[in-house]
Design a protein around this motif. Structure first.
Motif, PDB file in Angstrom:
ATOM      1  N   VAL A 130      11.705  -0.358  -5.108  1.00 39.17           N
ATOM      2  CA  VAL A 130      10.308  -0.100  -4.674  1.00 39.17           C
ATOM      3  C   VAL A 130       9.803   1.273  -5.917  1.00 39.17           C
ATOM      4  N   LEU A 145       4.089  -0.174  -5.662  1.00 35.96           N
ATOM      5  CA  LEU A 145       3.347   0.817  -4.398  1.00 35.96           C
ATOM      6  C   LEU A 145       2.022   0.371  -5.137  1.00 35.96           C
ATOM      7  N   SER A 159       0.522  -1.502   0.134  1.00 36.92           N
ATOM      8  CA  SER A 159      -0.209   0.177  -0.400  1.00 36.92           C
ATOM      9  C   SER A 159       0.541   1.236  -0.227  1.00 36.92           C
ATOM     10  N   LYS A 160       0.272   1.941  -0.826  1.00 39.25           N
ATOM     11  CA  LYS A 160       1.088   3.274  -1.261  1.00 39.25           C
ATOM     12  C   LYS A 160       0.991   4.631   0.171  1.00 39.25           C
ATOM     13  N   ARG A 161      -0.264   4.106   0.579  1.00 47.10           N
ATOM     14  CA  ARG A 161      -0.501   4.675   2.545  1.00 47.10           C
ATOM     15  C   ARG A 161      -0.077   4.436   3.355  1.00 47.10           C
ATOM     16  N   ARG A 162       0.710   2.613   3.578  1.00 49.92           N
ATOM     17  CA  ARG A 162       1.486   2.258   4.680  1.00 49.92           C
ATOM     18  C   ARG A 162       3.419   3.041   4.151  1.00 49.92           C
ATOM     19  N   LYS A 163       3.953   3.043   5.033  1.00 49.79           N
ATOM     20  CA  LYS A 163       5.737   3.141   5.236  1.00 49.79           C
ATOM     21  C   LYS A 163       6.285   1.299   4.747  1.00 49.79           C
ATOM     22  N   VAL A 164       6.855   1.313   3.538  1.00 51.33           N
ATOM     23  CA  VAL A 164       7.612   0.064   2.902  1.00 51.33           C
ATOM     24  C   VAL A 164       8.408   0.093   3.822  1.00 51.33           C
ATOM     25  N   THR A 165       8.216  -1.079   4.649  1.00 48.74           N
ATOM     26  CA  THR A 165       9.398  -1.602   5.521  1.00 48.74           C
ATOM     27  C   THR A 165      10.448  -3.306   4.847  1.00 48.74           C
ATOM     28  N   ARG A 166      11.172  -2.724   3.428  1.00 49.64           N
ATOM     29  CA  ARG A 166      11.921  -3.213   2.459  1.00 49.64           C
ATOM     30  C   ARG A 166      13.003  -2.399   2.348  1.00 49.64           C
ATOM     31  N   PRO A 167      14.011  -2.396   3.343  1.00 58.18           N
ATOM     32  CA  PRO A 167      15.109  -2.134   2.315  1.00 58.18           C
ATOM     33  C   PRO A 167      15.946  -2.682   1.486  1.00 58.18           C
ATOM     34  N   ASP A 182       6.488   3.302  -7.469  1.00 60.74           N
ATOM     35  CA  ASP A 182       5.205   3.711  -7.790  1.00 60.74           C
ATOM     36  C   ASP A 182       4.381   3.339  -8.938  1.00 60.74           C
TER      37      ASP A 182
END
Length: 180
Positions: A19, A147, A7-15, A21
């Protein structure tokens, strides 16, 4: 093929992941995956000779409300704005017309299968070949996270809007299985 949808609305925690968009607010060239993007000359299902600028234009044009039937003007919108037709303005959605002049009204599930999926697939296959190939290349060397505003990849789950990012993942997976 390590591609997932977030979700673009949540912080993506995949360093560790790239990513991408693919929403209407994404950067070029990825914004082209947005259903709002005006590719032009997209065939309107069940409407011989009719075309649309965008996938969303087709979806909104064929939507039928309590107080409003189809709206062919949505087919010519190129600005990616002003496409949505809402319940607030037109009353409850009755369904989607089976073509601009069709006499059948399709329920939401059937409309997804007969209008949205074939229209978006046509764009992937006819307007986004280079971008699809680029995503495939990226996924061969790194994990990729697409995203989108929604993450629902189940076309038959009508509780939430369908994720076009999930359709991209499905398209890439299907192409990979055909090749391999």
């Amino acid at each position: 093929m390590p591609i997932e949808v977030a979700s673009k609305r949540r912080k993506v925690t995949r360093p560790d992941a790239l990513v991408v968009d693919v929403t209407s607010r994404g950067p070029d060239p990825w914004v082209r995956f947005s259903p709002f993007y005006p590719h032009g000359q997209i065939p309107v299902p069940m409407s011989p000779g009719a075309t649309s600028e965008s996938v969303e234009g087709v979806w909104q044009a064929l939507k039928v409300f309590e107080s409003s039937d189809v709206d062919p003007s949505k087919l010519s919108v190129r600005s990616m704005k002003g496409l949505k037709r809402t319940v607030r303005r037109f009353g409850q959605v009755r369904g989607h017309r089976a073509g601009l002049t069709g006499d059948r009204l399709l329920d939401y599930r059937t409309a997804r299968h007969e209008i949205y999926l074939p229209t978006y697939r046509w764009v992937l296959e006819n307007r986004l070949q280079e971008e699809v190939a680029r995503l495939r290349e990226l996924a061969e060397s790194a994990d990729v996270v697409l995203l989108d505003y929604t993450t629902n990849g189940d076309v038959d789950d009508l509780r939430t809007p369908l994720s076009h990012a999930a359709l991209i993942v499905g398209h890439l997976s299907a192409a990979a299985s055909r090749q391999g």
